[in-house]
Design an enzyme around this catalytic site. Structure first.
Site, mmCIF file in Angstrom:
data_model
loop_
_atom_site.group_PDB
_atom_site.id
_atom_site.type_symbol
_atom_site.label_atom_id
_atom_site.label_comp_id
_atom_site.label_asym_id
_atom_site.label_seq_id
_atom_site.Cartn_x
_atom_site.Cartn_y
_atom_site.Cartn_z
ATOM 1 N N ASP A 102 0.818 -1.113 0.074
ATOM 2 C CA ASP A 102 0.194 -0.045 -0.059
ATOM 3 C C ASP A 102 0.992 1.282 0.117
ATOM 4 O O ASP A 102 1.930 1.352 0.461
ATOM 5 C CB ASP A 102 -0.961 -0.008 1.288
ATOM 6 C CG ASP A 102 -1.888 -1.085 1.137
ATOM 7 O OD1 ASP A 102 -2.216 -1.693 0.038
ATOM 8 O OD2 ASP A 102 -2.136 -1.490 2.328
HETATM 9 N N1 URA Z 1 -1.452 -6.042 3.651
HETATM 10 C C1 URA Z 1 -1.979 -4.760 3.602
HETATM 11 O O1 URA Z 1 -3.047 -4.716 4.425
HETATM 12 N N2 URA Z 1 -1.135 -3.843 2.979
HETATM 13 C C2 URA Z 1 -0.094 -4.101 2.657
HETATM 14 O O2 URA Z 1 0.577 -3.133 1.658
HETATM 15 C C3 URA Z 1 0.422 -5.321 2.310
HETATM 16 C C4 URA Z 1 -0.236 -6.435 3.132
#
Ligand code: URA
Length: 245
Positions: A102
């Site tokens: 993310d």
């Molecule tokens: N899970 C998440 O919620 N965000 C990420 O960036 C990676 C795994």
């Protein structure tokens, strides 16, 4: 010289199996001639086309990045935000991230132009472990930890068993630090898992990806993978493939 289907898969045309289908169905030309033999060997100077489009035969390259916050795991962004490939101006090959983290998540992210390895690493069936450290709201209890471990239903589907370890809990700040190892890669999976047990994630970092860890890399730094590390990743996929079959 390498097998045609392997060269196609490396170039990211399709998986090896799908590439074989394309060959058998007559979609592939080598030096202008349709080839339908699966064992065909091609060298660097051979021109390979799929449906008339030459395939890209760059040397495969592999990098491990410690992704900083506030950066998109992509090669471009329609809102003109910074993307991870902006950190690789000197790399000429057209690399892209293997999966995504993310915008606000930091940590281990592989970038490569090897379509075949990338597809295998991302495929949930090959069970590549990824370890995250999450700072979550509230003091998480054993019951919630055990739920995360056993799997919880998110969007109608139960998550696979995970490894969970409580690292610390701060009563004054009302936060907990939890290590979570999963092998699936559903969208925002870690955040959704913690949310489902009532502990929203405040900060998330991916510490390991398969056999790789972030040692020596600060956020925004990257290094090229050594050949033994690439082999270890391939072996992980092969090993998990055998366990499935
Ligand atoms: N899970 C998440 O919620 N965000 C990420 O960036 C990676 C795994």
């Amino acid at each position: 010289m390498e097998r045609l289907q392997k060269v196609m898969a490396h170039a990211g045309v399709a998986s090896r199996r799908k590439s074989e289908e394309l060959i058998l169905k007559g979609h592939v030309k080598v030096n202008g001639k349709v080839v339908t033999e699966l064992g065909t060997q091609v060298g660097n100077s051979d021109k390979v086309e799929v449906d008339g489009i030459p395939i890209d035969r760059e040397e495969p390259v592999y990098f491990l990045l410690n992704k900083p916050r506030n950066m998109i795991s992509a090669v471009s962004d329609d809102k003109d935000r910074q993307v991870v490939t902006d950190l690789f101006p000197q790399v000429e090959q057209r690399i892209y991230p293997v999966g995504r983290l993310d915008y606000d998540t930091t940590g281990a992210l592989i970038l490569t132009n090897d379509g075949e390895l990338s597809q295998m690493l991302m495929h949930p069936k090959f069970h590549i472990d990824k370890t995250y450290v999450a700072k979550v709201e509230g003091l998480i209890n054993n019951r919630s930890l055990s739920k995360l471990e056993k799997g919880i239903v998110i969007e109608g589907r139960k998550t696979a068993p995970a490894k969970v370890k409580l690292l610390s809990a701060d009563k004054i700040k009302n936060v907990s630090m939890v290590e979570l190892t999963i092998h699936e890669g559903r969208n925002q999976q870690v955040k959704n898992m913690f949310k489902a047990v009532g502990h929203p994630v405040q900060k998330l970092k991916r510490e390991t990806y398969g056999t790789l860890n972030l040692s020596g890399l600060r956020p925004g730094e990257w290094r090229e993978l050594k050949s033994f590390e690439i082999n270890q990743l391939r072996n992980l996929v092969e090993q998990n493939k055998k366990e499935i079959n």
